[in-house]
Design a protein around this motif. Structure first.
Motif, PDB file in Angstrom:
ATOM      1  N   ARG A  27       0.805  -1.221   0.000  1.00  0.00           N
ATOM      2  CA  ARG A  27       0.000   0.000   0.000  1.00  0.00           C
ATOM      3  C   ARG A  27       0.837   1.269   0.000  1.00  0.00           C
ATOM      4  N   ASN A  28       2.098   1.160   0.357  1.00  0.00           N
ATOM      5  CA  ASN A  28       2.991   2.315   0.388  1.00  0.00           C
ATOM      6  C   ASN A  28       3.947   2.235  -0.787  1.00  0.00           C
ATOM      7  N   ARG A  29       3.858   3.189  -1.692  1.00  0.00           N
ATOM      8  CA  ARG A  29       4.668   3.127  -2.913  1.00  0.00           C
ATOM      9  C   ARG A  29       6.166   3.152  -2.609  1.00  0.00           C
ATOM     10  N   GLU A  30       6.582   4.026  -1.715  1.00  0.00           N
ATOM     11  CA  GLU A  30       8.009   4.132  -1.400  1.00  0.00           C
ATOM     12  C   GLU A  30       8.552   2.821  -0.831  1.00  0.00           C
ATOM     13  N   LYS A  31       7.814   2.223   0.103  1.00  0.00           N
ATOM     14  CA  LYS A  31       8.269   0.968   0.703  1.00  0.00           C
ATOM     15  C   LYS A  31       8.202  -0.179  -0.293  1.00  0.00           C
ATOM     16  N   GLY A  32       7.169  -0.168  -1.113  1.00  0.00           N
ATOM     17  CA  GLY A  32       7.035  -1.224  -2.118  1.00  0.00           C
ATOM     18  C   GLY A  32       8.150  -1.176  -3.141  1.00  0.00           C
ATOM     19  N   LEU A  56      -1.207  -1.391  -3.889  1.00  0.00           N
ATOM     20  CA  LEU A  56      -2.467  -1.981  -3.434  1.00  0.00           C
ATOM     21  C   LEU A  56      -2.674  -1.730  -1.947  1.00  0.00           C
ATOM     22  N   ASP A  57      -3.775  -1.086  -1.633  1.00  0.00           N
ATOM     23  CA  ASP A  57      -4.229  -0.940  -0.248  1.00  0.00           C
ATOM     24  C   ASP A  57      -5.478  -1.798  -0.112  1.00  0.00           C
ATOM     25  N   VAL A  58      -5.364  -2.951   0.543  1.00  0.00           N
ATOM     26  CA  VAL A  58      -6.497  -3.878   0.591  1.00  0.00           C
ATOM     27  C   VAL A  58      -7.663  -3.360   1.421  1.00  0.00           C
ATOM     28  N   SER A  59      -7.446  -2.311   2.196  1.00  0.00           N
ATOM     29  CA  SER A  59      -8.544  -1.740   2.984  1.00  0.00           C
ATOM     30  C   SER A  59      -9.365  -0.742   2.173  1.00  0.00           C
ATOM     31  N   ASP A  60      -8.968  -0.493   0.932  1.00  0.00           N
ATOM     32  CA  ASP A  60      -9.607   0.519   0.088  1.00  0.00           C
ATOM     33  C   ASP A  60     -10.170  -0.129  -1.182  1.00  0.00           C
ATOM     34  N   PRO A  61     -11.491  -0.229  -1.329  1.00  0.00           N
ATOM     35  CA  PRO A  61     -12.090  -0.844  -2.519  1.00  0.00           C
ATOM     36  C   PRO A  61     -11.645  -0.207  -3.830  1.00  0.00           C
ATOM     37  N   VAL A 116      -3.473  -6.421   9.572  1.00  0.00           N
ATOM     38  CA  VAL A 116      -3.093  -5.485  10.632  1.00  0.00           C
ATOM     39  C   VAL A 116      -3.650  -5.924  11.972  1.00  0.00           C
ATOM     40  N   SER A 117      -2.964  -5.526  13.021  1.00  0.00           N
ATOM     41  CA  SER A 117      -3.465  -5.605  14.388  1.00  0.00           C
ATOM     42  C   SER A 117      -2.862  -4.437  15.144  1.00  0.00           C
ATOM     43  N   PHE A 118      -3.656  -3.816  15.980  1.00  0.00           N
ATOM     44  CA  PHE A 118      -3.188  -2.643  16.714  1.00  0.00           C
ATOM     45  C   PHE A 118      -2.955  -2.931  18.190  1.00  0.00           C
ATOM     46  N   ASN A 119      -3.122  -4.194  18.586  1.00  0.00           N
ATOM     47  CA  ASN A 119      -2.951  -4.562  19.987  1.00  0.00           C
ATOM     48  C   ASN A 119      -1.509  -4.904  20.312  1.00  0.00           C
ATOM     49  N   GLU A 120      -1.105  -4.583  21.518  1.00  0.00           N
ATOM     50  CA  GLU A 120       0.154  -5.097  22.030  1.00  0.00           C
ATOM     51  C   GLU A 120      -0.041  -6.575  22.338  1.00  0.00           C
ATOM     52  N   LEU A 121       1.066  -7.299  22.514  1.00  0.00           N
ATOM     53  CA  LEU A 121       0.986  -8.746  22.680  1.00  0.00           C
ATOM     54  C   LEU A 121       0.080  -9.165  23.834  1.00  0.00           C
ATOM     55  N   LYS A 139     -11.821  -4.169   7.814  1.00  0.00           N
ATOM     56  CA  LYS A 139     -11.648  -3.768   6.414  1.00  0.00           C
ATOM     57  C   LYS A 139     -10.395  -4.382   5.807  1.00  0.00           C
ATOM     58  N   THR A 140      -9.331  -4.432   6.586  1.00  0.00           N
ATOM     59  CA  THR A 140      -8.048  -4.897   6.070  1.00  0.00           C
ATOM     60  C   THR A 140      -7.952  -6.424   6.040  1.00  0.00           C
ATOM     61  N   ASN A 141      -8.405  -7.064   7.117  1.00  0.00           N
ATOM     62  CA  ASN A 141      -8.165  -8.499   7.273  1.00  0.00           C
ATOM     63  C   ASN A 141      -9.261  -9.388   6.698  1.00  0.00           C
ATOM     64  N   PHE A 142     -10.480  -8.858   6.570  1.00  0.00           N
ATOM     65  CA  PHE A 142     -11.563  -9.674   6.024  1.00  0.00           C
ATOM     66  C   PHE A 142     -12.143  -9.108   4.741  1.00  0.00           C
ATOM     67  N   TYR A 143     -12.692  -7.899   4.803  1.00  0.00           N
ATOM     68  CA  TYR A 143     -13.320  -7.348   3.606  1.00  0.00           C
ATOM     69  C   TYR A 143     -12.309  -7.166   2.469  1.00  0.00           C
ATOM     70  N   GLY A 144     -11.090  -6.743   2.809  1.00  0.00           N
ATOM     71  CA  GLY A 144     -10.073  -6.531   1.785  1.00  0.00           C
ATOM     72  C   GLY A 144      -9.753  -7.787   0.988  1.00  0.00           C
ATOM     73  N   PRO A 145      -9.337  -8.880   1.663  1.00  0.00           N
ATOM     74  CA  PRO A 145      -9.071 -10.120   0.930  1.00  0.00           C
ATOM     75  C   PRO A 145     -10.275 -10.608   0.123  1.00  0.00           C
ATOM     76  N   ARG A 146     -11.468 -10.477   0.696  1.00  0.00           N
ATOM     77  CA  ARG A 146     -12.660 -10.940  -0.020  1.00  0.00           C
ATOM     78  C   ARG A 146     -12.887 -10.127  -1.296  1.00  0.00           C
ATOM     79  N   LEU A 147     -12.786  -8.813  -1.186  1.00  0.00           N
ATOM     80  CA  LEU A 147     -12.956  -7.967  -2.372  1.00  0.00           C
ATOM     81  C   LEU A 147     -11.863  -8.211  -3.405  1.00  0.00           C
TER      82      LEU A 147
END
Length: 303
Positions: free
Chosen positions: A57-62, A82-87, A114-119, A132-140
């Motif tokens: 999703r990040n052009r520079e990193k990609g 590709l940003d899988v969270s964005d249709p 993605v996950s935003f939780n600490e361990l 959006k990222t982990n379910f809807y994104g892959p499905r779309l």
């Protein structure tokens, strides 16, 4: 999900060229390919002779990841944004792939997540983004790319969704939800309703008492939905596209803040083996589980 004996062992790296079903013409897409398991998997597939589209999703990193791989002599790697969270981004990615490569896709690995939780923490503050990222994104993305899989392939096209054991049914404490997800005739709408129910429970602040997974809840529910969708999709596409899930286990990535019991390269090595299984060994609707330090001792479960 109780683990079953692992498939007959197959070592992609030692498979002679004359016995490989794949070649440089074989096209694989790996999402989240700029770091962690995704980057290691792009590298491994390219080393084994597959042409790989590194999606990030990040052009520079990609582009940076692409340059690093090509510096190692892996020239059959391409980058597409590709940003899988964005249709909209998913639609643009599918259009770019079609324009550049045509209907030549053989392997799709949905790795981005993605996950935003600490361990050792748990909140649902970012539940919408995680879903959006982990379910809807892959499905779309799967839906957008289905027309671009290679037609009439004798080698069986394949989808591998990187998931988690946290999304196993045994983590769900709500008997009604478990009953629905265990149903033999599970439908897309029932998965949608489960996700909506979770969103309502999060909004009302009642998610802790409603029987959802207790650890990394928002992440676990997103993977629960992905696993359930994979099972439906495997049945729907049986005979044309193999659909499986893979849990890489506790891997040292940025998501785990570098903690874990094995490296991204080790997890990617097994993922590459699963993605390249010979057609006669390739199952569908299975949940592969990395449990040990050696791929040959891994297990799978039914989705």
């Amino acid at each position: 999900m109780e683990p079953e004996p692992y498939l007959p062992y197959f070592d992609a790296s030692s498979c002679p060229s004359s016995s490989r079903w794949w070649s440089r013409e074989t096209m694989a897409v790996v999402t989240g390919g700029n770091g962690g398991i995704g980057y290691a998997l792009v590298k491994r597939l390219a080393e084994l002779g597959v042409t790989v589209i590194l999606a990030a999703r990040n052009r520079e990193k990609g582009e940076g990841a692409l340059m690093s791989l090509r510096a190692e002599g892996l020239v059959h790697v391409h980058f597409l944004l590709l940003d899988v969270s964005d249709p909209i981004s998913i639609t643009a990615f599918a259009s770019a792939f079609k324009a550049k490569f045509g209907p030549t896709l053989d392997i799709l690995v949905n790795n981005a997540g993605v996950s935003f939780n600490e361990l050792h923490a748990n909140s649902v503050e970012h539940a919408e983004t995680v879903m959006k990222t982990n379910f809807y994104g892959p499905r779309l993305l799967i839906q957008a790319l289905l027309p671009l899989f290679r037609p009439n392939s004798s080698n069986v096209n394949r989808i591998l969704n990187v998931s988690s054991r946290l999304g196993s049914l045994d983590k769900v404490r709500n008997p009604e939800i478990r009953k629905v997800l265990e149903g033999e005739k599970l439908e897309d709408e029932e998965i949608e309703e489960m996700v909506r129910k979770f969103a309502r429970d999060v909004k009302s602040g009642r998610w802790k008492s409603r029987g959802w997974p207790e650890y990394w809840t928002e992440y676990a529910v997103s993977k629960l939905a992905l696993n359930a969708y994979s099972r439906i999709l495997a049945k729907r596409l049986q005979g044309s596209i193999s659909v499986n899930c893979f849990c890489p286990g506790f891997t040292k990535t940025c998501m785990t803040k570098g903690q874990g019991i094995h490296s991204p390269s080790h997890a990617a090595s097994l993922a590459a083996t699963l993605a390249l299984l010979p057609p006669h060994l390739l199952p569908t609707s299975k949940f592969f589980l990395l449990r040990s330090s050696t791929p040959s001792r891994s297990h799978l479960s039914r989705l």
